[in-house]
Enzyme design. Structure first.
Site, PDB file in Angstrom:
ATOM      1  N   ASP A  59       0.859  -1.192   0.000  1.00 19.22           N
ATOM      2  CA  ASP A  59       0.000   0.000   0.000  1.00 19.22           C
ATOM      3  C   ASP A  59       0.892   1.237   0.000  1.00 19.22           C
ATOM      4  OD1 ASP A  59      -1.965   1.619   2.611  1.00 19.22           O
ATOM      5  OD2 ASP A  59      -1.865   2.003   0.440  1.00 19.22           O
ATOM      6  N   ASN A  61      -0.632   4.553  -0.426  1.00 16.00           N
ATOM      7  CA  ASN A  61      -1.373   5.804  -0.123  1.00 16.00           C
ATOM      8  C   ASN A  61      -2.111   5.715   1.217  1.00 16.00           C
ATOM      9  OD1 ASN A  61      -3.279   3.936  -0.798  1.00 16.00           O
ATOM     10  ND2 ASN A  61      -4.518   5.319  -2.062  1.00 16.00           N
ATOM     11  N   ASP A  63      -4.250   3.697   2.595  1.00 13.28           N
ATOM     12  CA  ASP A  63      -5.653   3.278   2.819  1.00 13.28           C
ATOM     13  C   ASP A  63      -5.724   1.830   3.281  1.00 13.28           C
ATOM     14  OD1 ASP A  63      -6.624   2.642  -0.698  1.00 13.28           O
ATOM     15  OD2 ASP A  63      -5.012   1.850   0.563  1.00 13.28           O
ATOM     16  N   ASP A  67      -1.699  -1.415  -3.836  1.00 10.52           N
ATOM     17  CA  ASP A  67      -2.033  -0.699  -5.073  1.00 10.52           C
ATOM     18  C   ASP A  67      -0.921  -0.870  -6.112  1.00 10.52           C
ATOM     19  OD1 ASP A  67      -1.659   1.815  -2.699  1.00 10.52           O
ATOM     20  OD2 ASP A  67      -0.053   1.284  -4.106  1.00 10.52           O
ATOM     21  N   ASP A 244      -8.988 -17.382 -15.800  1.00 14.61           N
ATOM     22  CA  ASP A 244      -9.736 -17.869 -14.644  1.00 14.61           C
ATOM     23  C   ASP A 244     -10.787 -18.905 -15.059  1.00 14.61           C
ATOM     24  OD1 ASP A 244     -10.205 -17.278 -11.749  1.00 14.61           O
ATOM     25  OD2 ASP A 244     -12.235 -16.903 -12.473  1.00 14.61           O
ATOM     26  N   GLU A 298      -6.605 -21.717 -15.957  1.00 17.27           N
ATOM     27  CA  GLU A 298      -6.840 -22.340 -14.653  1.00 17.27           C
ATOM     28  C   GLU A 298      -7.818 -23.479 -14.906  1.00 17.27           C
ATOM     29  OE1 GLU A 298      -9.375 -20.513 -11.907  1.00 17.27           O
ATOM     30  OE2 GLU A 298      -8.417 -21.393 -10.166  1.00 17.27           O
TER      31      GLU A 298
HETATM   32  O1  TEU Z   1     -10.701 -20.092  -8.616  1.00 24.16           O
HETATM   33  C1  TEU Z   1     -11.512 -21.188  -9.027  1.00 24.16           C
HETATM   34  C2  TEU Z   1     -11.277 -22.251  -8.051  1.00 24.16           C
HETATM   35  O2  TEU Z   1     -10.917 -23.321  -8.411  1.00 24.16           O
HETATM   36  C3  TEU Z   1     -11.350 -21.838  -6.613  1.00 24.16           C
HETATM   37  O3  TEU Z   1     -12.715 -21.672  -6.348  1.00 24.16           O
HETATM   38  C4  TEU Z   1     -10.731 -22.896  -5.728  1.00 24.16           C
HETATM   39  O4  TEU Z   1     -11.002 -24.171  -6.206  1.00 24.16           O
HETATM   40  C5  TEU Z   1     -11.309 -22.849  -4.364  1.00 24.16           C
HETATM   41  O5  TEU Z   1     -11.503 -21.524  -4.050  1.00 24.16           O
HETATM   42  C6  TEU Z   1     -10.312 -23.532  -3.414  1.00 24.16           C
HETATM   43  O6  TEU Z   1     -10.702 -23.290  -2.067  1.00 24.16           O
HETATM   44  C7  TEU Z   1     -10.740 -18.966  -9.455  1.00 24.16           C
HETATM   45  C8  TEU Z   1      -9.950 -17.867  -8.755  1.00 24.16           C
HETATM   46  O7  TEU Z   1      -8.586 -18.282  -8.632  1.00 24.16           O
HETATM   47  C9  TEU Z   1     -10.584 -17.652  -7.404  1.00 24.16           C
HETATM   48  O8  TEU Z   1      -9.822 -16.727  -6.626  1.00 24.16           O
HETATM   49  C10 TEU Z   1     -11.999 -17.128  -7.621  1.00 24.16           C
HETATM   50  O9  TEU Z   1     -12.646 -17.045  -6.357  1.00 24.16           O
HETATM   51  C11 TEU Z   1     -12.802 -18.062  -8.528  1.00 24.16           C
HETATM   52  O10 TEU Z   1     -12.081 -18.548  -9.662  1.00 24.16           O
HETATM   53  C12 TEU Z   1     -13.987 -17.299  -9.118  1.00 24.16           C
HETATM   54  O11 TEU Z   1     -13.499 -16.340 -10.005  1.00 24.16           O
HETATM   55 CA    CA Z   2      -3.442   1.739  -1.221  1.00 28.00          CA
END
Ligand code: TEU
Ligand code: CA
Length: 606
Positions: A59, A61, A63, A67, A244, A298
């Site tokens: 951080d 600033n 808060d 950032d 994701d 992922e």
């Molecule tokens: O994560 C998907 C996912 O596999 C996670 O939900 C994970 O299996 C679980 O949280 C384990 O405890 C991705 C992102 O990395 C995660 O941070 C997000 O919450 C999720 O998708 C939704 O976007």
């Molecule tokens: Ca900040």
């Protein structure tokens, strides 16, 4: 007739060449560089990636929230560590229902993180250091505050209606005024994956939080919006994307109920929708093939045998994916721990080496923002000596196994899990929702729930980076209240101390990354597990023999656990010269049997 056939054959080959060359990435290096051990060399195969969770990095600033300027401030720290690609968790405008994984505007920087100028300055500073940046592409769902969704939910005739997945409810004889969800899909964040919307009296799908409605990839307009936003960031100079939950974008036609067998692990079904590969190949054709960009998916729900469909270079989809078999080897249902053997972990990596071919590519990681801290999850924090050694051993493994290495912020310091004691210590929506379903629902006691979340909760890896022994670990000012409490062990575990100490985890990882950068065998070399059945010692070789070059051979020996172990080297493998070890003075170069103390890691050339 023969001439006609010959002509046709020649034409079709020519046409194929034309079409495939149109799909080829524009940068020539990918195609002309000679292969190394059968692999096409690329920058992203040789990369060591460092994941930054911006909310918790620095951080600047006051808060209490990290950032982008805080990242810019520490780029020399990362350059010195030796990482060369940064993966930035979502930095876009978001109401932070899921800390940025719920995007409200894909082309705007989150207010708490700064401005687009801050982003541009950070990116320029990254490039100036010959490093690269990949950003997080979260397009299976958006925030419910995105204007697309606000329009979509406003009426059934909205031009945005089909940007999301709306369905009628099912009749509810017990309570006709409140229809039942369209099917039995559960959300990853507890409860049903369907949310009733009173305005248009329909349900919408959200595989994650209620505030994360799934986008409808069947709608070409949605796909074109995604391709446009991808080009927006690529044209700004980012070097690719972490995608994701990308396998989930193709939903099952008709959205039938899960069968009892499918309900056991819905991800397997959800990750293998009928149009997944079509969408990814379209994304590659429309966007990725036009840039020298790196992509890592992922791949929730994807098994090792299904990986090649997504990462084989000839399929023009993704460059690599995260497979979760290794990182979840000790996981049971809802944050429960399951016993595991080292042989299981070794078998996973051995299978990766066997199943993935020369046109595939792999990743190696054992932590991220969704998992507990590396050293608390797989190492040993029972003593300071073992915390140091086991953190170094784990990073040795990640940086010498096959595949692009992904490190998570703070693991280079051996940061540990946080001492969570009560529900209000947590921030994560996954925990808050699970509490309602599991504790209020009477499935586990509150004490058991808190204990499990303290062990495996995602907040463990989201506590602020520990930069120094100053107040709040130097993450923010002494006066500010960090958005999530700093681990009280920041006084002894912090970057300032570790950069100073030549024997620290930070400096060990720095030497590891330098060793890897200087020896392509750690990237493209063959991998052989020397003792798959050994319960304590993980020993393997990396070998690269290239014509006209002297062979490069390394022996990695990792003693997992506090027990002392003896390891007899197989015929033909000599511990010729110790190049790195995590126990000072322990060197048995030339020996045919190695004597390893607790959590000892050694790398020999041979
Ligand atoms: O994560 C998907 C996912 O596999 C996670 O939900 C994970 O299996 C679980 O949280 C384990 O405890 C991705 C992102 O990395 C995660 O941070 C997000 O919450 C999720 O998708 C939704 O976007
Ligand atoms: Ca900040």
């Amino acid at each position: 007739m023969k001439h006609l056939i010959l002509f046709f054959a020649a034409y079709s080959i020519g046409a194929t060449l034309l079409v495939s060359s149109a799909q080829r990435p524009t940068n020539p290096t990918v195609q002309t560089a000679p292969t190394i051990n059968g692999y096409q060399p690329t920058w992203w195969k040789e990369a060591v990636v460092y994941q930054i969770y911006p909310r918790s990095f620095q951080d600047t600033n006051g808060d209490g929230i990290g950032d982008l300027n805080g990242i810019t401030e520490h780029l020399d720290y990362l350059k010195k560590l030796g990482v060369n690609v940064i993966w930035l968790s979502p930095h876009y405008d978001s109401p932070n229902a899921d800390n940025g994984y719920d995007i409200r505007d894909y082309r705007k920087v989150m207010r708490e993180f700064g401005t687009m100028e801050d982003f541009d300055r950070m990116l320029a500073a990254i490039k100036a250091r010959k490093m690269r940046l990949i950003v997080d592409l979260v397009v299976n769902h958006s925030s419910d505050e995105h204007h697309w969704f606000a329009e979509s939910r406003s009426s059934k005739t909205s031009p945005y209606r089909d940007y999301y997945i709306w369905r009628d409810g099912r009749p509810n004889p017990a309570d006709p005024a409140h229809p039942l969800p369209p099917n039995n899909y559960p959300s990853y964040f507890s409860g049903s994956a369907w949310q009733w919307d009173e305005t248009t009296k329909q349900f919408y799908l959200h595989l994650f939080a209620v505030k994360q409605p799934d986008l409808n990839w069947e709608n070409k307009k949605v796909r074109d919006e995604v391709y446009g936003l991808m080009k927006f960031w690529l044209d700004k100079g980012v070097d690719g994307f972490r995608m994701d939950v990308i396998p989930l974008i193709s939903k099952q036609p008709g959205l039938p109920d899960l069968t009892p067998e499918q309900a056991h692990d819905p991800s397997k079904l959800w990750a293998n929708g009928p149009r997944r590969d079509e969408f990814l190949q379209e994304m590659n054709r429309e966007v990725l093939s036009k840039y020298d960009a790196m992509t890592v998916g992922e791949a929730i729900g994807i098994t090792l045998d299904e990986e090649s469909a997504l990462v084989n270079a000839k399929r023009h989809e993704l460059d690599m994916i995260f497979n979760f078999d290794a990182i979840r080897v000790n996981r049971g249902p809802l944050y429960s721990e399951q016993a595991w053997q080292l042989q299981t972990m070794k078998t996973i990596y051995d299978n990766h080496a066997k199943v993935l071919g020369k046109d595939d590519w792999d990743t190696v990681f054992l932590s991220n923002h969704d998992n507990p801290r590396l050293v608390s999850n797989f190492g040993d924090t029972s003593t300071e000596e073992y915390r140091q050694r086991s953190a170094k051993l784990l990073e040795t493994m990640i940086l010498t196994l096959r595949g692009t290495a992904f490190l998570y912020q703070g693991d280079e310091l051996g940061m540990t899990n946080f001492p969570f004691k009560k529900l209000s210590d947590f921030n994560d929506i996954e925990v808050m929702n699970a509490y309602k379903e599991w504790v209020v629902g009477g499935k586990v006691s509150e004490a058991e729930f808190i204990s499990r979340c303290a062990r495996f909760g995602r907040d463990n890896s989201r506590t602020p980076m520990q930069w120094s022994e100053k107040a709040n670990g130097g993450f923010t000012t002494a006066e500010a209240k960090p958005w999530l409490a700093v681990n009280p062990n920041y006084r002894t575990i912090n970057a300032a101390e570790e950069v100073r100490d030549a024997d620290s985890i930070y400096n060990y990882v720095r030497r590891l990354i330098a060793l890897r950068a200087a020896n392509k065998s750690f990237v493209y070399g063959d991998y052989t597990d020397l003792a798959p059945d050994d319960p304590h010692v993980f020993a393997y070789t990396r070998r690269l023999e290239q014509p006209g070059k002297s062979a490069e051979r390394f022996l990695v020996v990792l003693n997992w656990g506090e027990q002392a172990s003896e390891f007899k080297l197989p015929e033909g493998v000599k511990a010729r010269k110790l190049v790195l070890g995590n126990v000072k003075g322990a060197d048995e170069a030339g020996a045919s049997t190695l004597h390893l103390s607790g959590w000892e890691a050694r790398i020999y050339s041979y």
